[in-house]
Design a protein around this motif. Structure first.
Motif, PDB file in Angstrom:
ATOM      1  N   GLU A   1       0.969  -1.054   0.009  1.00  0.00           N
ATOM      2  CA  GLU A   1      -0.214   0.151   0.006  1.00  0.00           C
ATOM      3  C   GLU A   1       0.952   1.193   0.170  1.00  0.00           C
ATOM      4  O   GLU A   1       1.702   1.161   0.800  1.00  0.00           O
ATOM      5  CB  GLU A   1      -1.006  -0.070   1.261  1.00  0.00           C
ATOM      6  CG  GLU A   1      -2.118  -0.937   1.176  1.00  0.00           C
ATOM      7  CD  GLU A   1      -2.995  -0.776   2.230  1.00  0.00           C
ATOM      8  OE1 GLU A   1      -2.825   0.219   3.001  1.00  0.00           O
ATOM      9  OE2 GLU A   1      -3.856  -1.642   2.475  1.00  0.00           O
TER      10      GLU A   1
ATOM     11  N   LYS B   1       0.744   5.865  -0.339  1.00  0.00           N
ATOM     12  CA  LYS B   1      -0.151   7.102  -0.381  1.00  0.00           C
ATOM     13  C   LYS B   1       0.742   8.114  -1.125  1.00  0.00           C
ATOM     14  O   LYS B   1       1.721   8.302  -0.828  1.00  0.00           O
ATOM     15  CB  LYS B   1      -0.292   7.488   1.017  1.00  0.00           C
ATOM     16  CG  LYS B   1      -1.234   8.586   1.179  1.00  0.00           C
ATOM     17  CD  LYS B   1      -2.733   7.964   1.249  1.00  0.00           C
ATOM     18  CE  LYS B   1      -3.656   8.928   1.799  1.00  0.00           C
ATOM     19  NZ  LYS B   1      -4.870   8.688   1.619  1.00  0.00           N
TER      20      LYS B   1
ATOM     21  N   THR C   1       0.975  11.888  -2.306  1.00  0.00           N
ATOM     22  CA  THR C   1       0.732  12.978  -1.644  1.00  0.00           C
ATOM     23  C   THR C   1       1.037  14.323  -2.653  1.00  0.00           C
ATOM     24  O   THR C   1       1.966  13.965  -3.722  1.00  0.00           O
ATOM     25  CB  THR C   1       1.191  13.195  -0.286  1.00  0.00           C
ATOM     26  OG1 THR C   1       2.610  13.104  -0.460  1.00  0.00           O
ATOM     27  CG2 THR C   1       0.488  12.219   0.738  1.00  0.00           C
TER      28      THR C   1
ATOM     29  N   ASP D   1      -4.001  13.480  -3.328  1.00  0.00           N
ATOM     30  CA  ASP D   1      -4.214  12.375  -2.173  1.00  0.00           C
ATOM     31  C   ASP D   1      -4.824  11.133  -2.870  1.00  0.00           C
ATOM     32  O   ASP D   1      -5.956  11.137  -2.933  1.00  0.00           O
ATOM     33  CB  ASP D   1      -5.038  13.095  -1.164  1.00  0.00           C
ATOM     34  CG  ASP D   1      -5.051  12.228  -0.125  1.00  0.00           C
ATOM     35  OD1 ASP D   1      -4.030  11.334   0.142  1.00  0.00           O
ATOM     36  OD2 ASP D   1      -6.235  12.287   0.716  1.00  0.00           O
TER      37      ASP D   1
ATOM     38  N   LYS E   1      -4.636   6.992  -3.027  1.00  0.00           N
ATOM     39  CA  LYS E   1      -4.355   5.561  -2.170  1.00  0.00           C
ATOM     40  C   LYS E   1      -4.065   4.534  -3.405  1.00  0.00           C
ATOM     41  O   LYS E   1      -4.715   4.381  -4.282  1.00  0.00           O
ATOM     42  CB  LYS E   1      -5.497   4.988  -1.411  1.00  0.00           C
ATOM     43  CG  LYS E   1      -5.148   3.954  -0.596  1.00  0.00           C
ATOM     44  CD  LYS E   1      -6.395   3.483   0.270  1.00  0.00           C
ATOM     45  CE  LYS E   1      -6.169   2.146   0.829  1.00  0.00           C
ATOM     46  NZ  LYS E   1      -7.062   1.138   0.584  1.00  0.00           N
TER      47      LYS E   1
ATOM     48  N   ASP F   1      -3.066   0.736  -4.069  1.00  0.00           N
ATOM     49  CA  ASP F   1      -3.050  -0.580  -3.626  1.00  0.00           C
ATOM     50  C   ASP F   1      -2.467  -1.391  -4.811  1.00  0.00           C
ATOM     51  O   ASP F   1      -2.737  -1.323  -5.985  1.00  0.00           O
ATOM     52  CB  ASP F   1      -4.353  -1.438  -3.648  1.00  0.00           C
ATOM     53  CG  ASP F   1      -4.897  -0.637  -2.161  1.00  0.00           C
ATOM     54  OD1 ASP F   1      -4.417  -0.656  -0.990  1.00  0.00           O
ATOM     55  OD2 ASP F   1      -6.408  -0.698  -2.237  1.00  0.00           O
TER      56      ASP F   1
ATOM     57  N   GLY G   1      -8.682   8.243  -5.220  1.00  0.00           N
ATOM     58  CA  GLY G   1      -8.397   9.480  -4.837  1.00  0.00           C
ATOM     59  C   GLY G   1      -8.644  10.746  -5.509  1.00  0.00           C
ATOM     60  O   GLY G   1      -9.444  10.787  -6.500  1.00  0.00           O
TER      61      GLY G   1
END
Length: 172
Positions: A22, A24, A26, A42, A44, A46, A64
């Motif tokens: 995972e 993130k 940004t 932002d 996400k 997977d 996101g």
């Protein structure tokens, strides 16, 4: 593209089978990229890596929002992202023309998925990104109206045909 160590996956010690990761994404991710058309976000991610003897199969699930300037008023706007994509990583020497296949040298023991993630986000954008009606920056729209010459649009009459093209009608 500056490589961020967070997005480098060492696959050499992994057993054959599926492995989940995972991430993130940004605004800092996009700030490191020179000439990025995406200003922030932002998202996400997977990432599922299926390791096999001769190849790796990576499945991306991204959701996101990302921020990009509006094509009309240049103010930042949020664009929702929800995509899934599969990439195949094979070992070999020759480059592949298939956009879903990445050829790794046989000496490789890691994959860097940062450039792939950026490319997927970029190609998932609509061709034209504009705010909804009445959400654009009114000051910018007023400036555009002030400096755009609307007389050019009125001068071009579609009924008028260039005489050189008119001569072509007589060829039959």
């Amino acid at each position: 593209m500056a490589s961020n160590k967070e997005y480098i996956i060492p696959f050499e010690g992994l057993k054959n089978g599926k492995h989940s990761f995972e991430f993130k994404i940004t605004t800092a991710f996009f700030e490191e990229l020179a000439y990025s058309i995406i200003q922030g976000g932002d998202v996400k991610v997977d990432f599922q890596l299926n390791k096999k003897d001769t190849m790796l199969i990576g499945a991306f699930e991204m959701s996101g929002t990302i921020q990009k300037p509006c094509d009309r008023c240049t103010e930042l706007m949020d664009i929702d992202i929800d995509l899934s994509h599969q990439m195949i990583y094979k070992f070999g020497e020759n480059e592949s023309e298939d956009e879903n296949l990445i050829v790794l040298p046989s000496s490789a023991f890691t994959i860097d998925i940062s450039s792939t993630m950026y490319e997927l986000l970029t190609v998932s954008l609509p061709t034209r990104n504009v705010h909804d009606e009445n959400e654009c920056n009114e000051d910018m729209l007023d400036l555009i109206d002030k400096y755009v010459d609307s007389s050019e649009e009125e001068d071009t009459d579609e009924d008028e045909i260039d005489p050189r093209w008119n001569a072509l009608k007589n060829l039959n």
